[in-house]
Design a protein around this motif. Structure first.
Motif, mmCIF file in Angstrom:
data_model
loop_
_atom_site.group_PDB
_atom_site.id
_atom_site.type_symbol
_atom_site.label_atom_id
_atom_site.label_comp_id
_atom_site.label_asym_id
_atom_site.label_seq_id
_atom_site.Cartn_x
_atom_site.Cartn_y
_atom_site.Cartn_z
ATOM 1 N N LEU A 266 6.687 14.630 12.921
ATOM 2 C CA LEU A 266 7.232 14.367 11.387
ATOM 3 C C LEU A 266 6.915 15.533 10.640
ATOM 4 O O LEU A 266 7.508 16.027 9.726
ATOM 5 C CB LEU A 266 6.792 13.007 10.833
ATOM 6 C CG LEU A 266 7.279 12.495 9.482
ATOM 7 C CD1 LEU A 266 8.748 12.194 9.410
ATOM 8 C CD2 LEU A 266 6.486 11.307 8.967
ATOM 9 N N ILE A 267 5.679 15.983 10.946
ATOM 10 C CA ILE A 267 5.179 17.291 10.239
ATOM 11 C C ILE A 267 5.476 18.725 11.054
ATOM 12 O O ILE A 267 4.683 19.377 10.631
ATOM 13 C CB ILE A 267 3.614 17.034 9.753
ATOM 14 C CG1 ILE A 267 2.730 16.499 10.749
ATOM 15 C CG2 ILE A 267 3.727 15.879 8.573
ATOM 16 C CD1 ILE A 267 1.262 16.466 10.405
ATOM 17 N N GLU B 221 0.670 -1.302 0.122
ATOM 18 C CA GLU B 221 -0.078 -0.166 0.091
ATOM 19 C C GLU B 221 1.006 1.241 -0.114
ATOM 20 O O GLU B 221 0.499 2.201 -0.512
ATOM 21 C CB GLU B 221 -0.931 0.207 0.907
ATOM 22 C CG GLU B 221 -0.394 -0.095 2.485
ATOM 23 C CD GLU B 221 -1.262 -0.138 3.667
ATOM 24 O OE1 GLU B 221 -2.119 0.442 3.571
ATOM 25 O OE2 GLU B 221 -0.774 -0.782 4.715
ATOM 26 N N LEU B 222 1.974 1.323 0.608
ATOM 27 C CA LEU B 222 2.881 2.558 0.523
ATOM 28 C C LEU B 222 3.468 2.826 -0.747
ATOM 29 O O LEU B 222 3.432 4.023 -1.197
ATOM 30 C CB LEU B 222 4.030 2.213 1.591
ATOM 31 C CG LEU B 222 3.582 1.775 3.053
ATOM 32 C CD1 LEU B 222 4.706 1.450 3.983
ATOM 33 C CD2 LEU B 222 2.879 2.994 3.671
ATOM 34 N N GLY C 79 11.671 4.208 3.235
ATOM 35 C CA GLY C 79 11.297 5.567 3.295
ATOM 36 C C GLY C 79 11.099 5.777 4.743
ATOM 37 O O GLY C 79 11.569 5.239 5.638
ATOM 38 N N ASP C 80 10.303 7.014 4.835
ATOM 39 C CA ASP C 80 10.185 7.621 6.304
ATOM 40 C C ASP C 80 9.214 6.556 7.071
ATOM 41 O O ASP C 80 8.439 6.005 6.833
ATOM 42 C CB ASP C 80 9.257 8.526 6.153
ATOM 43 C CG ASP C 80 9.958 9.773 5.628
ATOM 44 O OD1 ASP C 80 11.393 10.021 5.769
ATOM 45 O OD2 ASP C 80 9.434 10.805 5.198
ATOM 46 N N HIS D 287 2.771 11.207 -0.060
ATOM 47 C CA HIS D 287 4.004 10.903 0.713
ATOM 48 C C HIS D 287 3.711 9.754 1.716
ATOM 49 O O HIS D 287 2.909 9.972 2.872
ATOM 50 C CB HIS D 287 4.495 12.163 1.400
ATOM 51 C CG HIS D 287 5.771 11.933 2.040
ATOM 52 N ND1 HIS D 287 7.094 12.219 1.495
ATOM 53 C CD2 HIS D 287 6.243 11.351 3.323
ATOM 54 C CE1 HIS D 287 8.099 12.068 2.329
ATOM 55 N NE2 HIS D 287 7.466 11.532 3.394
ATOM 56 N N PRO D 288 4.598 8.765 1.452
ATOM 57 C CA PRO D 288 3.849 7.368 2.515
ATOM 58 C C PRO D 288 4.904 7.346 3.704
ATOM 59 O O PRO D 288 5.928 7.643 3.584
ATOM 60 C CB PRO D 288 4.014 6.452 1.533
ATOM 61 C CG PRO D 288 5.427 6.508 0.650
ATOM 62 C CD PRO D 288 5.037 8.107 0.381
ATOM 63 N N VAL D 289 4.269 7.038 4.735
ATOM 64 C CA VAL D 289 5.061 6.762 5.946
ATOM 65 C C VAL D 289 4.687 5.322 6.610
ATOM 66 O O VAL D 289 3.390 5.306 6.529
ATOM 67 C CB VAL D 289 4.901 7.801 7.048
ATOM 68 C CG1 VAL D 289 5.389 7.691 8.055
ATOM 69 C CG2 VAL D 289 5.102 9.277 6.425
#
Length: 234
Positions: A226-227, A180-181, A214-215, A190-192
């Motif tokens: 993170l944001i 899914e990412l 990734g992240d 933007h996947p986490v």
């Protein structure tokens, strides 16, 4: 990172994975329906994709289908008991993970639009309005209602359309089931990955979680950091 929306996966992300209770639930279902447990469990597993993609729009339809394949006629009383078992176990599975509600509430208080993308059977949308999440998630997307599931790009675009945002404006947080990412990234999100110590990552279903570069976060409050949001207002 600058985003206007955060979209979450459900199982393994906002709530624990459902797998741990499936065996007990199916044993109770077989007993309520007076059917042999092994053939019932095998057929129930085999029809998992049908439930996820919305072939059955009621709990009764899914039970009737499996029993029909087995050549078993279900009485009204048996059906009532079986539906109650499915809904009871599903309610229990929808209990939020630690900090899930606080994280969603903090995001919402900061003006983020919140979405959900879940590959799930029809019990989840049936019970959704009972959950604590219903007042926090702006637009939940359930595969069984929309008849499309992750990683089909259409379900990601649908989530963005319902939220009124572009894919590039979205953070997508999930446990990496069924690739899914990667699919989220391919549509522009933007996947986490949320990776928790309690989650088994064996098998092809969670291959993406094992190999993800990734992240990554290990808890939901880390999404806030993170944001660039403090987890608690000062």
């Amino acid at each position: 990172m600058k985003f206007n929306a955060v979209i979450f996966d459900l199982f393994g992300t906002l709530v624990d994975d459902f797998v741990s209770s499936v065996g007990q639930m199916n044993a109770e279902l077989a007993a309520a329906l007076a059917v042999p447990i092994e053939p019932f469990m095998q057929l129930w597993r085999q029809t998992s994709d049908m439930r996820t993609i919305g072939a059955f729009q009621t709990v009764e339809e899914s039970i009737e289908y499996v029993c029909g394949v087995m050549g078993v006629q279900v009485t009204a009383d048996q059906m009532t008991k079986a539906v109650e078992i499915r809904l009871r176990h599903t309610r229990r599975a929808l209990e939020p993970r630690p900090n899930a509600v606080a994280t969603l509430a903090r995001l919402k208080s900061q003006g983020y639009k919140l979405g959900l993308l879940s590959n799930c059977s029809i019990e989840i949308p049936i019970l959704w309005e009972e959950t604590v999440f219903a007042n926090l998630i702006d637009h939940p997307i359930f595969s069984s209602r929309e008849r499309v599931k992750k990683p089909d790009p259409g379900i990601y675009h649908l989530a963005c359309e319902r939220l009124g945002v572009e894919p590039g404006d979205c953070l997508y947080v999930a446990d990496g089931e069924n690739h899914e990412l990667k699919a989220a990234a391919e549509v522009g999100m933007h996947p986490v990955l949320i990776r928790t110590s309690s989650r088994e990552t064996g098998g092809e279903v969670l291959r993406e979680a094992r190999e993800w570069q990734g992240d990554t976060v290990s808890s939901l409050p880390e999404v806030l950091r993170l944001i660039g949001i403090a987890s608690n207002p000062s």
